[in-house]
Design a protein around this motif. Structure first.
Motif, PDB file in Angstrom:
ATOM      1  N   SER A  12      16.189 -82.193  16.973  1.00  0.00           N
ATOM      2  CA  SER A  12      15.251 -81.160  17.693  1.00  0.00           C
ATOM      3  C   SER A  12      15.938 -79.962  17.920  1.00  0.00           C
ATOM      4  O   SER A  12      15.260 -78.657  17.517  1.00  0.00           O
ATOM      5  N   LYS A  13      17.142 -79.859  18.300  1.00  0.00           N
ATOM      6  CA  LYS A  13      17.848 -78.751  18.652  1.00  0.00           C
ATOM      7  C   LYS A  13      18.448 -78.230  17.307  1.00  0.00           C
ATOM      8  O   LYS A  13      18.178 -76.830  17.360  1.00  0.00           O
ATOM      9  N   ALA A  14      18.624 -78.772  16.306  1.00  0.00           N
ATOM     10  CA  ALA A  14      19.032 -78.261  15.125  1.00  0.00           C
ATOM     11  C   ALA A  14      17.851 -77.495  14.515  1.00  0.00           C
ATOM     12  O   ALA A  14      18.013 -76.592  14.150  1.00  0.00           O
ATOM     13  N   ASN A  15      16.688 -78.145  14.826  1.00  0.00           N
ATOM     14  CA  ASN A  15      15.436 -77.570  13.954  1.00  0.00           C
ATOM     15  C   ASN A  15      15.195 -76.235  14.851  1.00  0.00           C
ATOM     16  O   ASN A  15      14.817 -75.247  13.978  1.00  0.00           O
ATOM     17  N   GLN A  16      15.602 -76.283  16.199  1.00  0.00           N
ATOM     18  CA  GLN A  16      15.384 -74.659  16.850  1.00  0.00           C
ATOM     19  C   GLN A  16      16.201 -73.859  16.334  1.00  0.00           C
ATOM     20  O   GLN A  16      15.885 -72.578  15.903  1.00  0.00           O
ATOM     21  N   ARG A  17      17.449 -74.180  15.981  1.00  0.00           N
ATOM     22  CA  ARG A  17      18.362 -73.246  15.533  1.00  0.00           C
ATOM     23  C   ARG A  17      17.964 -72.920  14.264  1.00  0.00           C
ATOM     24  O   ARG A  17      18.221 -71.590  13.709  1.00  0.00           O
ATOM     25  N   ILE A  18      17.654 -73.555  13.080  1.00  0.00           N
ATOM     26  CA  ILE A  18      17.278 -73.250  11.762  1.00  0.00           C
ATOM     27  C   ILE A  18      16.045 -72.378  11.852  1.00  0.00           C
ATOM     28  O   ILE A  18      16.012 -71.411  11.211  1.00  0.00           O
ATOM     29  N   ARG A  19      14.991 -72.783  12.664  1.00  0.00           N
ATOM     30  CA  ARG A  19      13.844 -71.642  12.908  1.00  0.00           C
ATOM     31  C   ARG A  19      14.449 -70.119  13.451  1.00  0.00           C
ATOM     32  O   ARG A  19      14.101 -69.270  13.040  1.00  0.00           O
ATOM     33  N   LYS A  20      15.456 -70.400  14.066  1.00  0.00           N
ATOM     34  CA  LYS A  20      15.951 -69.051  14.737  1.00  0.00           C
ATOM     35  C   LYS A  20      16.670 -68.232  13.803  1.00  0.00           C
ATOM     36  O   LYS A  20      16.716 -66.996  13.579  1.00  0.00           O
ATOM     37  N   LEU A  21      17.469 -68.960  12.980  1.00  0.00           N
ATOM     38  CA  LEU A  21      18.179 -68.498  11.688  1.00  0.00           C
ATOM     39  C   LEU A  21      17.115 -67.670  10.752  1.00  0.00           C
ATOM     40  O   LEU A  21      17.313 -66.508  10.170  1.00  0.00           O
ATOM     41  N   ILE A  22      16.188 -68.401  10.400  1.00  0.00           N
ATOM     42  CA  ILE A  22      15.284 -67.958   9.483  1.00  0.00           C
ATOM     43  C   ILE A  22      14.431 -66.947   9.816  1.00  0.00           C
ATOM     44  O   ILE A  22      14.159 -65.591   9.330  1.00  0.00           O
ATOM     45  N   GLU A  23      14.110 -66.713  11.511  1.00  0.00           N
ATOM     46  CA  GLU A  23      13.524 -65.569  11.912  1.00  0.00           C
ATOM     47  C   GLU A  23      14.456 -64.589  11.918  1.00  0.00           C
ATOM     48  O   GLU A  23      13.791 -63.133  11.846  1.00  0.00           O
ATOM     49  N   MET A  24      15.717 -64.792  11.985  1.00  0.00           N
ATOM     50  CA  MET A  24      16.662 -63.600  11.945  1.00  0.00           C
ATOM     51  C   MET A  24      17.191 -62.930  10.556  1.00  0.00           C
ATOM     52  O   MET A  24      17.726 -61.918  10.301  1.00  0.00           O
ATOM     53  N   GLY A  25      16.304 -63.609   9.737  1.00  0.00           N
ATOM     54  CA  GLY A  25      16.782 -63.284   8.225  1.00  0.00           C
ATOM     55  C   GLY A  25      17.511 -63.967   7.207  1.00  0.00           C
ATOM     56  O   GLY A  25      17.756 -63.763   5.998  1.00  0.00           O
ATOM     57  N   ALA A  26      17.740 -65.463   7.734  1.00  0.00           N
ATOM     58  CA  ALA A  26      18.295 -66.184   6.659  1.00  0.00           C
ATOM     59  C   ALA A  26      17.446 -66.463   5.701  1.00  0.00           C
ATOM     60  O   ALA A  26      16.148 -66.893   5.988  1.00  0.00           O
ATOM     61  N   THR A  27      17.955 -66.591   4.592  1.00  0.00           N
ATOM     62  CA  THR A  27      17.012 -67.252   3.454  1.00  0.00           C
ATOM     63  C   THR A  27      17.383 -68.449   2.787  1.00  0.00           C
ATOM     64  O   THR A  27      16.971 -69.097   1.772  1.00  0.00           O
ATOM     65  N   GLY A  28      18.143 -69.065   3.398  1.00  0.00           N
ATOM     66  CA  GLY A  28      18.630 -70.399   3.228  1.00  0.00           C
ATOM     67  C   GLY A  28      19.373 -70.979   4.425  1.00  0.00           C
ATOM     68  O   GLY A  28      20.251 -70.241   5.404  1.00  0.00           O
ATOM     69  N   VAL A  29      19.540 -72.487   4.659  1.00  0.00           N
ATOM     70  CA  VAL A  29      20.367 -73.068   5.732  1.00  0.00           C
ATOM     71  C   VAL A  29      21.107 -73.975   5.401  1.00  0.00           C
ATOM     72  O   VAL A  29      20.663 -74.831   4.183  1.00  0.00           O
ATOM     73  N   SER A  30      22.249 -74.354   6.035  1.00  0.00           N
ATOM     74  CA  SER A  30      23.019 -75.387   5.318  1.00  0.00           C
ATOM     75  C   SER A  30      23.084 -76.349   6.808  1.00  0.00           C
ATOM     76  O   SER A  30      23.062 -76.095   7.865  1.00  0.00           O
ATOM     77  N   ILE A  31      22.863 -77.753   6.585  1.00  0.00           N
ATOM     78  CA  ILE A  31      22.893 -78.744   7.493  1.00  0.00           C
ATOM     79  C   ILE A  31      24.008 -79.616   7.497  1.00  0.00           C
ATOM     80  O   ILE A  31      24.308 -80.243   6.486  1.00  0.00           O
ATOM     81  N   CYS A  32      24.944 -79.425   8.469  1.00  0.00           N
ATOM     82  CA  CYS A  32      26.112 -80.448   8.779  1.00  0.00           C
ATOM     83  C   CYS A  32      25.676 -81.499   9.615  1.00  0.00           C
ATOM     84  O   CYS A  32      24.788 -81.418  10.497  1.00  0.00           O
ATOM     85  N   PHE A  33      26.563 -82.569   9.422  1.00  0.00           N
ATOM     86  CA  PHE A  33      26.184 -83.857   9.916  1.00  0.00           C
ATOM     87  C   PHE A  33      27.273 -84.195  11.009  1.00  0.00           C
ATOM     88  O   PHE A  33      28.450 -83.667  10.970  1.00  0.00           O
ATOM     89  N   ASP A  34      26.935 -84.956  11.900  1.00  0.00           N
ATOM     90  CA  ASP A  34      28.075 -85.383  13.251  1.00  0.00           C
ATOM     91  C   ASP A  34      28.899 -86.513  12.379  1.00  0.00           C
ATOM     92  O   ASP A  34      28.633 -87.107  11.343  1.00  0.00           O
ATOM     93  N   MET A  35      29.963 -86.327  13.080  1.00  0.00           N
ATOM     94  CA  MET A  35      30.939 -87.380  12.448  1.00  0.00           C
ATOM     95  C   MET A  35      30.469 -88.915  12.218  1.00  0.00           C
ATOM     96  O   MET A  35      30.710 -89.544  11.055  1.00  0.00           O
ATOM     97  N   PRO A  36      29.687 -89.650  13.052  1.00  0.00           N
ATOM     98  CA  PRO A  36      29.305 -90.870  12.702  1.00  0.00           C
ATOM     99  C   PRO A  36      28.426 -90.954  11.457  1.00  0.00           C
ATOM    100  O   PRO A  36      28.450 -91.731  10.623  1.00  0.00           O
ATOM    101  N   THR A  37      27.449 -89.897  11.351  1.00  0.00           N
ATOM    102  CA  THR A  37      26.691 -89.838  10.140  1.00  0.00           C
ATOM    103  C   THR A  37      27.492 -89.586   8.876  1.00  0.00           C
ATOM    104  O   THR A  37      27.284 -90.198   7.903  1.00  0.00           O
TER     105      THR A  37
END
Length: 547
Positions: free
Chosen positions: A83-108
């Motif tokens: 959910s926090k990552a989702n908020q961050r993605i939305r914020k990046l898009i709002e600031m003008g990002a046209t794509g996002v990269s999603i990294c995973f934590d070490m267990p994943t």
């Protein structure tokens, strides 16, 4: 005219005089004091350069390049909880990002669920998001227009499971799979060569990669199933020319494996993409991109018989150099990142991630990640370098360096071929030894003062670093483990058992594994449970010591 490498009597420690005995780039090539037309004798403008958007694409993969469309500004959008990552993605898009990269934590990354004993203390940390189940993927992508925003999953050994979750979310939302855009990193070869987050031996891992390639070729026409990565090779210590050669060799290996599967080369090659690192040597970066496009185009056309011009295009995502960031005088990293980003744009990248200046110290803060994003936007809209296509074409230095990168790249291809190809070279420890030797040489040059790093071995200041740090939520792991426990209790246990057995049968057989994985994740079988079955069938890989 003297075209020998410039020599001098040393350098003035106090003034910072640049005069030194040897001028070499990061690949170790001696650099002349002056380049002239004599350095590019034999360069055929038509055959070796061409025009932008035309074979061999040395000058760029599209005719109008950034005059027609700017590169994709792709920033990282993952941290802690979905959910926090989702908020961050939305914020990046709002600031003008046209794509996002999603990294995973070490267990994943290592194929473990958040409640695995080996995951303790690592859940949602190190700038990555924890993904155990389809519920997590839903939360991560909530409200994101998947048919409009390009999503890049930085996943590898677990890519088939992550892809299954992504597809399941799209299907449940009613989004046609052919409308999905983005990339699955999914480059298993570089895991054995550099990053080392492999699970299984190379050959069953390649089978999984080919299953995802096959599935995407048939169902996700706009999605890149593999991003063949030089970035991790370079971060492990490979020189730029080694990054170039090893990445292309891996790419050609995937092409050969796809063709062995019975696919025509033009049915899948247009969706292969690449991932390069922009390091500190400005012109070397640019030459690397130009050489890569030329080698890829010529090899795909001549060796593999590709007829579709899209198969000849070397499309690349670039990230500025995380390993070049320094904890000392961290604001200096703003300049480093800007120079690296400029070189990527002048090199003709298709998308770009700019690192935040504080990443040598912590997860980026909101301020630092905004500054990283604005760096790209200023380059795009204020620098003027997007006004014309390939402005450095014809530079004696750039063209000579491009030729040199290409020539040395073919020498590495010959070494790999003598070892029996990429997978055999992995099994014989070639990459581990070669990259380790390069990393050692680079670090030794810094420690001996032969290569200057401002603030580290020259212009050093004894000062406290006053940088705000960002930390993961300390209470998140407990909540995540509890939520996963509730999920296990509430799901249909008989259906889970059935799906796990079907995944096992798919691993033992030769049919594409993706349908079984999609069914399993929809039944809330977790990533860790699926990977455990794969480990049981495929076994685990243990690398032999290189030295």
């Amino acid at each position: 005219m003297n075209n020998e490498p410039h020599t001098g009597s040393g350098h003035d420690e106090k003034s910072g005089d640049l005069t030194r005995r040897h001028f070499k780039n990061l690949s170790g090539f001696p650099i002349k004091s002056l380049y002239t037309s004599e350095d590019i004798i034999g360069l055929d403008e038509g055959l070796d350069l061409g025009l932008p958007g035309e074979y061999p694409f040395t000058r760029g993969v599209y005719k109008t390049m950034y005059r027609g469309k700017a590169w994709t500004i792709r920033q990282l959008g993952s941290l802690g909880s979905p959910s926090k990552a989702n908020q961050r993605i939305r914020k990046l898009i709002e600031m003008g990002a046209t794509g996002v990269s999603i990294c995973f934590d070490m267990p994943t990354i290592m194929g473990r669920d958040s409640d695995d004993p080996l995951a303790e203390g690592e859940v949602g940390s190190c700038g990555g998001v924890a993904i155990d189940s389809l519920e997590d993927m839903r939360s991560l992508l909530e409200g994101i227009p998947l048919d409009k925003i390009s999503i890049n999953f930085v996943s590898n050994s677990q890519s088939s499971v992550i892809l299954a979750m992504f597809v399941a979310v799209a299907e449940q939302r009613g989004i046609a799979l052919e409308k999905l855009t983005g990339t699955m990193q999914n480059d298993i070869l570089k895991e054995y060569q550099a990053q080392k987050s492999y699970y299984f031996p190379p050959r069953p891992s390649m089978r999984l990669t080919m299953d995802t390639l096959s599935f995407c070729t048939k169902h996700l026409a706009r999605f890149n199933p593999i991003s063949i990565s030089g970035y991790h090779l370079a971060s492990a210590g490979a020189t730029p020319v080694q990054e170039l050669a090893f990445t292309l060799a891996n790419g050609f290996t995937y092409v050969e494996e796809g063709m062995k599967r019975g696919f025509s080369v033009d049915s899948f090659a247009p969706r292969l993409s690449f991932f390069f690192k922009a390091h500190n040597d400005f012109f070397e970066n640019i030459a690397k991109f130009r050489a890569a496009r030329r080698i890829w185009a010529k090899t795909m056309r001549k060796k593999y018989g590709a007829r579709d011009p899209r198969s000849w295009r070397f499309r690349v995502h670039t990230q500025t150099s995380g390993s070049a960031l320094t904890a000392q005088q961290p604001e200096n990293n703003i300049i480093r990142v800007t120079i690296q980003a400029l070189s990527a744009v002048l090199g003709g990248t298709q998308s770009l991630h700019t690192n935040a200046f504080d990443e040598a110290l912590s997860i980026p803060t909101e301020r630092s990640e905004k500054l990283a994003l604005r760096t790209q936007q200023i380059i795009a809209h204020e620098s003027g370098i997007t006004n014309t296509v390939d402005p450095l074409a014809g530079s004696f230095y750039v063209e000579a360096l491009t030729n040199q990168m290409e020539s040395e790249c073919y020498n590495y291809f010959k070494q790999i071929e003598k070892l029996g190809g990429v997978i055999s070279a992995i099994e014989k420890g070639y990459y581990t030894r070669t990259i380790a030797d390069s990393a050692f040489s680079y670090q030794r040059a810094i420690e001996k003062g032969e290569r200057i790093v401002v603030g580290v071995n020259k212009f050093v200041e004894q000062e406290e670093t006053d940088i705000k740090l960002r930390e993961a939520d300390s209470g998140f792991e407990k909540k995540k483990v509890e939520a996963l426990g509730e999920l296990r209790k509430s799901r249909d246990k008989n259906l889970v058992k059935l799906c796990i057995n079907e995944v096992r049968e798919a691993c033992l057989g030769s049919d594409n594994i993706m349908p079984a994985l999609i069914k399993a994740v929809k039944a809330h079988v977790t990533l860790g449970e699926i990977i455990a079955v794969m480990r049981e069938v495929f076994g685990e890989f243990r690398e032999e010591a290189a030295y």
